[in-house]
Design a protein around this motif. Structure first.
Motif, mmCIF file in Angstrom:
data_model
loop_
_atom_site.group_PDB
_atom_site.id
_atom_site.type_symbol
_atom_site.label_atom_id
_atom_site.label_comp_id
_atom_site.label_asym_id
_atom_site.label_seq_id
_atom_site.Cartn_x
_atom_site.Cartn_y
_atom_site.Cartn_z
ATOM 1 N N SER A 110 0.851 -1.189 0.000
ATOM 2 C CA SER A 110 0.000 0.000 0.000
ATOM 3 C C SER A 110 0.894 1.248 0.000
ATOM 4 O O SER A 110 2.109 1.151 0.200
ATOM 5 N N SER A 111 0.280 2.415 -0.161
ATOM 6 C CA SER A 111 1.085 3.640 -0.232
ATOM 7 C C SER A 111 1.807 3.901 1.086
ATOM 8 O O SER A 111 2.853 4.533 1.124
ATOM 9 N N SER A 112 1.274 3.357 2.210
ATOM 10 C CA SER A 112 1.972 3.556 3.489
ATOM 11 C C SER A 112 2.968 2.430 3.754
ATOM 12 O O SER A 112 3.542 2.327 4.840
ATOM 13 N N GLY A 113 3.163 1.533 2.784
ATOM 14 C CA GLY A 113 4.161 0.470 2.940
ATOM 15 C C GLY A 113 3.592 -0.801 3.544
ATOM 16 O O GLY A 113 4.326 -1.776 3.765
ATOM 17 N N GLY A 114 2.288 -0.830 3.825
ATOM 18 C CA GLY A 114 1.692 -2.018 4.431
ATOM 19 C C GLY A 114 1.335 -3.075 3.397
ATOM 20 O O GLY A 114 1.637 -2.939 2.211
ATOM 21 N N LEU A 115 0.678 -4.130 3.887
ATOM 22 C CA LEU A 115 0.268 -5.222 3.012
ATOM 23 C C LEU A 115 -0.964 -4.812 2.208
ATOM 24 O O LEU A 115 -1.655 -3.840 2.549
ATOM 25 N N LEU A 116 -1.227 -5.578 1.164
ATOM 26 C CA LEU A 116 -2.473 -5.421 0.412
ATOM 27 C C LEU A 116 -3.295 -6.691 0.567
ATOM 28 O O LEU A 116 -2.776 -7.727 0.970
ATOM 29 N N ASP A 117 -4.565 -6.598 0.238
ATOM 30 C CA ASP A 117 -5.381 -7.802 0.174
ATOM 31 C C ASP A 117 -6.369 -7.660 -0.967
ATOM 32 O O ASP A 117 -6.643 -6.548 -1.418
ATOM 33 N N VAL A 118 -6.881 -8.786 -1.406
ATOM 34 C CA VAL A 118 -7.856 -8.760 -2.496
ATOM 35 C C VAL A 118 -9.247 -8.598 -1.884
ATOM 36 O O VAL A 118 -9.642 -9.370 -1.000
ATOM 37 N N CYS A 119 -9.948 -7.582 -2.321
ATOM 38 C CA CYS A 119 -11.289 -7.278 -1.826
ATOM 39 C C CYS A 119 -12.292 -7.652 -2.920
ATOM 40 O O CYS A 119 -12.130 -7.250 -4.076
ATOM 41 N N HIS A 120 -13.299 -8.424 -2.559
ATOM 42 C CA HIS A 120 -14.305 -8.832 -3.547
ATOM 43 C C HIS A 120 -15.537 -7.938 -3.464
ATOM 44 O O HIS A 120 -15.876 -7.433 -2.392
ATOM 45 N N ASP A 121 -16.212 -7.787 -4.573
ATOM 46 C CA ASP A 121 -17.486 -7.056 -4.593
ATOM 47 C C ASP A 121 -18.536 -7.979 -3.978
ATOM 48 O O ASP A 121 -19.181 -8.776 -4.672
ATOM 49 N N MET A 122 -18.675 -7.855 -2.667
ATOM 50 C CA MET A 122 -19.554 -8.768 -1.946
ATOM 51 C C MET A 122 -21.020 -8.510 -2.260
ATOM 52 O O MET A 122 -21.845 -9.409 -2.139
#
Ligand SMILES: Cc1ncc(COP(=O)(O)O)c(C=O)c1O
Ligand SMILES: N[C@@H](CCOP(=O)(O)O)C(=O)O
Length: 531
Positions: A110-122
């Motif tokens: 992420s822009s702050s250097g953290g992890l990303l995750d895949v978000c689904h259109d729930m």
């Protein structure tokens, strides 16, 4: 049991948000599920449903001149409107709440250097009730229809909904055996009646990594092909042996160059030969896994090489299907406990995500409690847990027979914490003797477990001793690799060739003179219980 309330508190809920909604869990109350369904029009909107329906309806074979990919393309219906994208995870106050990236971008942080995750259109997925998804997934089991014969792609809508089936690189992974460990439970674990081992390691390259690698390599395949035509020259990873084997096999199948960084002399020969045989570029480096991981991150930032470690959240989308598969194998009943050996800590989170997604979408009504099991020689998460989650301290991991989890600075520690907190989870550890004994005892009851499975089994022994897991609790131990990848440790154990280890379940071969009397002598002693 872990409750919806506990899970709601987790930051995972943000992953399940509607793309245009500020409400982190628009469906938590379940009102969407009570909405009457217009079944027929909805079904027609989902391409994969059309393919599945035609699978069940079509009794005749496909034409001889057509392969299964071409057949899938011919049967493909209109497109679906399911989608997914990357978001920061877990979200921090510094993160922009609108930060999101297309899965077609090459981005790992992420822009702050953290992890990303895949978000689904729930919201799109929740237009269908849980029973619809259960039936759809069940209808695809045991088929060759491209790509649904894979245990991962049979859940395509929950994984990578937008990828063209033609871009998928699948070796029909998943659908692994859920083994009823009846004798181990009954005889060695205080009369456990409902103990199961999910054999994720009985797989194309011999470990659960295939589940995630099919997703990652498929997405790379999509990126490299027209119309996107991204300049990705290869895919790379650091590895303790299993990720590199999976990456090399999937890349070889797709004709994509693979580059693997391995810690010299720290992986098994059987693991080492896999990328070599599959034609990968193998760099054997004079450092440990954590050193290899640091290097591959630097290299992938400089060169057009796509990062294949589970820092890349695409991998976890595939790995989470093992959780869905367990539910499916229990006819959508939820086990009480799931025990997962942890190293880089992506998989424990993937399990949580799979279970939680099924809960949120109404396929099941709760999630199991998760246990993450670590080798005592490589136990940074265990120490963190024991500190009351106060301060995480990476450590230098020491040598362990569970060499694939000899990791001291896991990239997914934040993900693991979310998974464990949301499921009222536990972290346990196992010494070298405990893990080797547990593995060997499992073998005595018909398995051929790997040392990492031994770590998970040793954790189960401890939790049974402490009466935390009850004799009738439905418990699943996740077996992460095939025992045949780790034969040297078994040979040393049965040879009683391990310093300071009793090797109490050793079963060495008996050398006998090749004459009738000597053979009879030995067998009579054996039958009389003298040896
Ligand atoms: C055989 C095996 N078991 C368990 C693990 C742990 O998985 P994770 O790194 O996702 O925690 C790994 C890899 O790290 C592995 O290769
Ligand atoms: N056990 C892994 C270690 C790397 O984990 P990953 O899931 O981040 O790729 C391996 O086999 O390399």
């Amino acid at each position: 049991m872990a409750t919806a309330a506990a899970a709601t508190a987790s930051s995972l809920s943000l992953l399940f948000a509607h793309p245009h909604s500020s409400n982190p869990r628009p469906f938590a109350g379940g009102s969407h599920l009570r909405r009457p369904l217009r079944a027929a029009p909805h079904r027609a909107r989902c391409a994969s449903d059309a393919a599945a329906a035609s699978t069940t309806a079509t009794k005749h074979r496909r034409p001889a001149e057509e392969n299964i990919r071409e057949e899938a393309a011919r049967l493909r219906g209109p497109g679906n409107d399911f989608s997914a994208w990357y978001v920061p995870f877990p979200p921090t106050p510094e993160d922009n709440p609108n930060e999101r990236y297309s899965l077609d971008e090459v981005v790992y942080r992420s822009s702050s250097g953290g992890l990303l995750d895949v978000c689904h259109d729930m919201e799109a997925l929740a237009r269908f009730p849980g029973s619809y998804w259960r039936d759809l997934f069940d209808s695809r089991v045991g088929r060759t229809t491209w790509p649904y014969g894979s245990g991962v792609w049979s859940k395509k809508e929950f994984v990578l909904p937008e990828i063209d089936s033609d871009h998928i690189v699948s070796l029909f992974e998943g659908n692994s055996n859920l083994f009823w460990a009846e004798r181990l439970g009954r005889e060695h674990l205080g009369g456990m009646t409902d103990l199961w081992v999910k054999h994720c390691g009985i797989s194309h390259t011999g470990s659960f990594k295939d589940l995630g690698m099919t997703v990652l390599v498929s997405q790379v395949n999509r990126l490299r092909r027209a119309p996107l035509s991204r300049p990705i020259n290869g895919v790379g990873c650091a590895s303790t042996g299993d990720t590199s084997a999976a990456l090399s096999a999937y890349c070889a199948a797709a004709g994509i160059p693979a580059i693997v960084f391995l810690p010299a002399d720290r992986i098994s020969l059987q693991q080492l030969i896999q990328p070599i045989a599959n034609g990968a570029t193998v760099l054997s480096l004079d450092t440990d896994f954590d050193g290899c991981m640091r290097l591959i991150r630097e290299v992938t930032a400089e060169l057009p090489i796509y990062l294949a470690n589970s820092l890349n959240s695409l991998r976890l989308e595939g790995q989470k299907t093992a959780a869905i598969e367990i539910l499916q194998q229990f006819d959508w009943q939820v086990p009480d406990w799931v025990i997962v050996p942890g190293g880089n800590l992506g998989n424990i989170y993937a399990f949580y995500k799979g279970f939680e997604m099924c809960r949120v979408l109404g396929l099941v009504d709760r999630v199991p409690r998760l246990v993450c099991a670590q080798a005592a020689n490589a136990n940074p998460l265990y120490r963190f847990y024991k500190s009351g989650w106060t301060e995480f301290q990476p450590r230098v991991a020491e040598t362990t027979f569970a060499s694939a989890i000899q990791i001291g600075d896991p990239v997914s520690v934040d993900r693991a914490v979310v998974a464990l907190k949301a499921t009222d989870g536990i972290v346990e550890e196992a010494t070298e003797e405990e893990l080797m004994d547990a593995m060997s005892l499992a073998d005595r009851t018909g398995m051929f477990a790997c040392p990492h499975t031994g770590v998970a089994l040793a954790a189960l022994f401890k939790l049974r001793d402490q009466r935390i897991i009850g004799p009738n609790d439905r418990t699943v131990v996740v077996s992460t690799a095939h025992g045949l990848k780790f034969t040297q440790s078994k040979i040393d154990y049965h040879d009683r060739n391990i310093k300071d280890m009793l090797c109490q379940y050793a079963n060495p071969p008996i050398n006998v003179k090749a004459d009738f009397a000597s053979v009879m002598d030995v067998l009579q002693n054996k039958l009389n219980g003298k040896i």
